[in-house]
Design an enzyme around this catalytic site. Structure first.
Site, short mmCIF file in Angstrom:
data_model
loop_
_atom_site.label_atom_id
_atom_site.label_comp_id
_atom_site.label_asym_id
_atom_site.label_seq_id
_atom_site.Cartn_x
_atom_site.Cartn_y
_atom_site.Cartn_z
N LYS A 124 -8.62 -2.00 5.38
CA LYS A 124 -8.90 -2.33 3.98
C LYS A 124 -7.96 -3.43 3.47
O LYS A 124 -8.37 -4.31 2.70
CB LYS A 124 -8.79 -1.06 3.13
CG LYS A 124 -9.99 -0.14 3.32
CD LYS A 124 -9.87 1.17 2.58
CE LYS A 124 -9.11 2.18 3.39
NZ LYS A 124 -9.32 3.57 3.03
N ARG B 156 -15.37 11.86 9.06
CA ARG B 156 -14.12 12.51 9.48
C ARG B 156 -13.82 13.71 8.59
O ARG B 156 -13.33 14.74 9.05
CB ARG B 156 -12.96 11.50 9.41
CG ARG B 156 -12.99 10.48 10.53
CD ARG B 156 -12.07 9.32 10.23
NE ARG B 156 -10.70 9.73 10.00
CZ ARG B 156 -9.82 9.06 9.27
NH1 ARG B 156 -10.14 7.92 8.69
NH2 ARG B 156 -8.60 9.52 9.12
N SER C 232 -7.80 2.89 9.34
CA SER C 232 -8.55 2.97 8.08
C SER C 232 -7.80 2.22 6.98
O SER C 232 -8.36 1.37 6.27
CB SER C 232 -8.75 4.45 7.72
OG SER C 232 -9.07 4.61 6.37
N HIS D 184 0.84 -1.20 0.00
CA HIS D 184 0.00 0.00 0.00
C HIS D 184 0.86 1.23 0.00
O HIS D 184 1.83 1.32 0.74
CB HIS D 184 -0.91 0.02 1.24
CG HIS D 184 -1.78 1.24 1.29
ND1 HIS D 184 -2.95 1.32 0.57
CD2 HIS D 184 -1.63 2.43 1.90
CE1 HIS D 184 -3.49 2.50 0.77
NE2 HIS D 184 -2.71 3.21 1.57
N ASP E 257 -15.45 1.86 7.31
CA ASP E 257 -14.44 2.86 6.95
C ASP E 257 -15.02 3.90 6.00
O ASP E 257 -14.73 5.09 6.14
CB ASP E 257 -13.22 2.17 6.33
CG ASP E 257 -12.20 3.20 5.88
OD1 ASP E 257 -11.68 3.92 6.75
OD2 ASP E 257 -11.94 3.32 4.67
N1 URA Z 1 -6.27 7.07 3.44
C1 URA Z 1 -7.13 6.20 3.97
O1 URA Z 1 -7.43 5.17 3.37
N2 URA Z 1 -7.68 6.47 5.17
C2 URA Z 1 -7.39 7.58 5.86
O2 URA Z 1 -7.92 7.76 6.93
C3 URA Z 1 -6.49 8.50 5.29
C4 URA Z 1 -5.94 8.21 4.08
#
Ligand code: URA
Ligand code: CA
Length: 433
Positions: free
Chosen positions: A187, A168, A183, A82, A161
């Site tokens: 994923k 947020r 977050s 990632h 999320d």
């Molecule tokens: N990228 C994400 O996937 N989540 C966040 O909270 C910030 C950046």
């Protein structure tokens, strides 16, 4: 359990239990907890932080909030990579075939991009015929056969999320280390990763502007990964200027092919070797990063990585001939050179602005509905530290409109000069294992 009591507990700096965190995430996903209570809770987390255990629990609760991809039918340790995002970041296209050639299975779920250029899927779709609509069965079979496949995002991955991120965004609570880290990691875990390698970007073109913040985020994610049984490593890499030379979908595919051939830009190549080494180690195919690096260099040298890239394209309906003839990629109608307006050493090329210049040509999406032009973009000829004479071209603009004045204005504004020689910014400032 009452949400108001949990908000109060967090507000006063106490640690929440696993059950309490699950109650919050499940309740909010189902719509049983209102936005106003969740907003107050997020703000409490923003100020009071979370312990390592709370972060791991939050991550697992979010991962469990929707579909969880089962990759157990794929042999080996499934490693996901990632990147926290940048401009001209072509690493996924290179890393997939590169580490697959070393025997690490890459079962990648990817998205379309919203931003300067497309996401990995948009880039791959620059190859005629390429598609990511695979059945789960075909996806798994392809990874077992050739070690690499890319599939489009499942609709119901981590709904907690999605909802939380939207909240947020409007409550000034995006910028919180435990919330960002959970977050991202939720994923990856829901997408089936057994091991994770993270590229945390820092600099003006990145989410984390300072190295200190980037390091804190990287440590937070590595902590969550290891606490949830997924071996995780991270690096901190520079996103002050774009990565490589190409910014734009087809242009980046061409750059990825050149990198797999061993002729890529120095920075992109190095980043792929460092991230690739971590992937090979957490994937259990090498004992040390040095051993892994030697394996990666070998599969570039002997053409094995490029061969896998061709098989990967062909398996997903694309024309593998692009690898030998990059002119088969979508071509822009107009090419405009960008002559330098000054002489000197380039001291800054603001990644964000260069990304915006590419987006103005149509290389990226301004909104979810925007159509991407896969052929357009920029190819830089100079990077920070390079000397340039007045009138010498610093970049080529590839466009499908004759008028590129706005793009040029943004591009010129992004470049700064110095009369004295400038040190190149180090690409990788930390390796976190
Ligand atoms: N990228 C994400 O996937 N989540 C966040 O909270 C910030 C950046
Ligand atoms: Ca690039």
């Amino acid at each position: 359990m009452r949400m108001v009591d949990l908000i109060e507990k967090k507000r006063d700096g106490f640690e929440l239990s696993t059950e309490e965190i699950q109650f919050i995430v499940t309740g909010y996903t189902k719509g049983e907890i209102a936005d106003y209570q969740m907003s107050a809770f997020l703000m409490a987390v923003y100020f009071q932080n979370m312990t390592d255990r709370e972060r791991a629990d939050l991550t697992l609760a979010m991962a469990a909030s929707g579909d969880q991809i089962d990759l157990s039918a794929i042999e080996g340790i499934k490693v996901d990579k990632h990147s926290t995002g940048g401009v001209g970041d072509t690493t996924t296209l290179v890393l997939g075939p590169l580490v697959a050639a070393c025997g690490v299975p890459v079962a990648k779920m990817s998205g379309r991009g919203l931003g300067h250029t497309g996401g990995t899927i948009d880039k791959l779709e620059a190859i005629e015929g390429f598609h990511v609509e695979l059945s789960t069965e075909d996806f798994i079979k392809q990874v077992n056969d050739i070690k690499v496949a890319v599939i489009g995002q499942s609709g119901n991955l981590t709904p907690a999320d999605k909802k939380l991120y939207a909240l947020r965004d409007v409550t000034a609570t995006v910028n919180s280390i435990p919330l960002i880290a959970s977050s991202i990691m939720s994923k990856k875990i829901a997408a089936g990763a057994n091991a994770i390698v993270l590229d945390v970007k820092t600099g003006e073109g990145a989410f984390m502007k300072t190295e200190e913040d980037a390091k804190e985020l990287a440590h937070a994610m590595v902590g969550i990964g290891n606490a949830t049984g997924r071996q995780t490593m991270a690096i901190i890499s520079d996103m002050g200027q774009p990565l490589g030379y190409a910014i734009g979908n087809a242009l980046e595919v061409k750059e990825a092919i050149e990198t797999l051939q061993g002729n890529g830009p120095e920075d992109l190549t190095e980043l792929c070797l460092v991230l690739g080494s971590q992937m090979v180690v957490v994937g259990g195919k090498a004992e040390t990063l040095e051993e892994a690096r030697a394996m990666l260099l070998q599969v570039i040298e002997n053409g094995e990585a490029l061969k896998i890239f061709k098989q990967f394209i062909e398996s997903q309906g694309g024309n593998p001939a692009v690898v030998d003839d990059v002119n088969l990629l979508p071509q822009a109608q107009f090419k405009t050179e960008v002559p330098s307006k000054a002489e000197g050493y380039i001291s800054n090329m603001v990644a964000d602005d260069i990304g915006t210049a590419a987006m103005l040509l149509g290389a990226g999406r301004a909104t979810k509905e925007s159509e991407i032009d896969l052929a357009v973009g920029l190819v830089l000829h100079k990077k920070v530290g390079d000397f340039v004479s007045e009138g010498e071209s610093i970049a080529t603009v590839y466009s499908n409109t004759e008028d590129v004045a706005e793009c040029l204005r943004v591009l010129y504004n992004s470049v700064e000069y110095s009369s004295e020689s400038v040190e190149k910014t180090p690409l990788i400032s930390a390796v976190i294992t």
